[in-house]
Design a protein around this motif. Structure first.
Motif, PDB file in Angstrom:
ATOM      1  N   SER A 197      -5.319   1.904 -12.389  1.00  0.00           N
ATOM      2  CA  SER A 197      -5.408   0.446 -12.516  1.00  0.00           C
ATOM      3  C   SER A 197      -5.927  -0.034 -13.866  1.00  0.00           C
ATOM      4  O   SER A 197      -6.790   0.604 -14.472  1.00  0.00           O
TER       5      SER A 197
ATOM      6  N   SER B  12       0.825  -1.206   0.000  1.00  0.00           N
ATOM      7  CA  SER B  12       0.000   0.000   0.000  1.00  0.00           C
ATOM      8  C   SER B  12       0.860   1.258   0.000  1.00  0.00           C
ATOM      9  O   SER B  12       0.532   2.244  -0.673  1.00  0.00           O
TER      10      SER B  12
ATOM     11  N   VAL C 235      -5.095   5.051  -7.416  1.00  0.00           N
ATOM     12  CA  VAL C 235      -4.042   4.254  -8.065  1.00  0.00           C
ATOM     13  C   VAL C 235      -4.513   3.886  -9.472  1.00  0.00           C
ATOM     14  O   VAL C 235      -5.575   3.267  -9.629  1.00  0.00           O
TER      15      VAL C 235
ATOM     16  N   CYS D 207      -7.819   0.471  -4.813  1.00  0.00           N
ATOM     17  CA  CYS D 207      -7.013   1.239  -5.773  1.00  0.00           C
ATOM     18  C   CYS D 207      -7.789   2.461  -6.259  1.00  0.00           C
ATOM     19  O   CYS D 207      -7.239   3.560  -6.372  1.00  0.00           O
TER      20      CYS D 207
ATOM     21  N   LEU E  14       2.242   1.620  -3.619  1.00  0.00           N
ATOM     22  CA  LEU E  14       1.227   2.012  -4.601  1.00  0.00           C
ATOM     23  C   LEU E  14       0.754   3.455  -4.429  1.00  0.00           C
ATOM     24  O   LEU E  14       0.408   4.109  -5.407  1.00  0.00           O
ATOM     25  N   THR E  15       0.734   3.949  -3.199  1.00  0.00           N
ATOM     26  CA  THR E  15       0.198   5.298  -2.963  1.00  0.00           C
ATOM     27  C   THR E  15       1.279   6.381  -2.950  1.00  0.00           C
ATOM     28  O   THR E  15       0.968   7.556  -3.125  1.00  0.00           O
TER      29      THR E  15
END
Length: 203
Positions: free
Chosen positions: A136, A96, A134, A129, A99-100
């Motif tokens: 995707s 996490s 995020v 997400c 991804l962030t």
């Protein structure tokens, strides 16, 4: 077409990833979804990413340099891996954070097993997400393992579920690492994301 791919670094700390000085594309999915096989397929290599019949093989953030131009990132899978809760919680925090916080990340490809009906864990991750902003894309794997009709049915069912989460259907690809279905389309899409990053169009 990807001409060159090489391993750069593995680590469990997002802060120790390579300098964010070029486009980065990440791959993630439920354990044993065929992620390593897909990465090897699109890069045209046999063992760039390590494949295993045992779920949870990927336990680190793995960076690969592609054509001396962009990074491909192999992330640990989520769910089903037989590890203790402390290790699992550590993985989730690592993923996490990556991804962030990774500013050069321009696409996260979420792998979905096309043989299965929609799985809650995949939909939950996709929703997370979306809530975190995020970027995707869905990649349905193992399309060669059943009839096209069955694959189409499962893909359609999953996409229907995504409409309950998002207003628009996500971009998606149907692939097979065995017979390279979807390879050209997937590589071309990645190329477009990298080009957008390099020209600053995504900002």
């Amino acid at each position: 077409m990807i001409k060159k791919a090489s391993f750069v670094i593995s680590n469990n700390n997002p802060g120790k990833c390579p300098n964010p000085d070029r486009a980065e594309i990440a791959f993630i999915g439920r354990s044993n979804v065929g992620k390593s096989s897909l990465i090897n397929m699109i890069t045209g290599t046999r063992d760039l990413a390590k494949t295993s019949a045992k779920p949870g093989k990927t336990q680190l953030i793995n960076h690969f340099m592609i054509d001396d131009r962009w990074y491909l990132v192999d992330l640990p899978g989520y769910g089903f891996a037989k590890v203790n809760k402390k290790v699992k919680d550590g993985w989730e925090a690592m993923i996490s954070t990556y991804l962030t916080k990774r500013e050069n990340l321009c696409g996260v490809f979420i792998l979905i097993d096309s043989r299965l009906e929609p799985q809650g864990i995949d939909l939950e991750f996709l929703a997370w997400c979306g809530s975190e902003g995020v970027p995707s894309v869905l990649v349905f794997t193992k399309a060669d393992k059943q009839s096209k009709a069955k694959t189409d049915l499962n893909v359609k069912a999953f996409l229907k579920k995504t409409k309950e989460i998002f207003e628009e259907e996500p971009d998606y690809f149907v692939t097979s690492a065995e017979n390279t279905t979807g390879k050209a389309e997937l590589v071309q899409f990645i190329e477009e994301l990298v080009k957008e990053y390099e020209t600053g169009e995504i900002y």
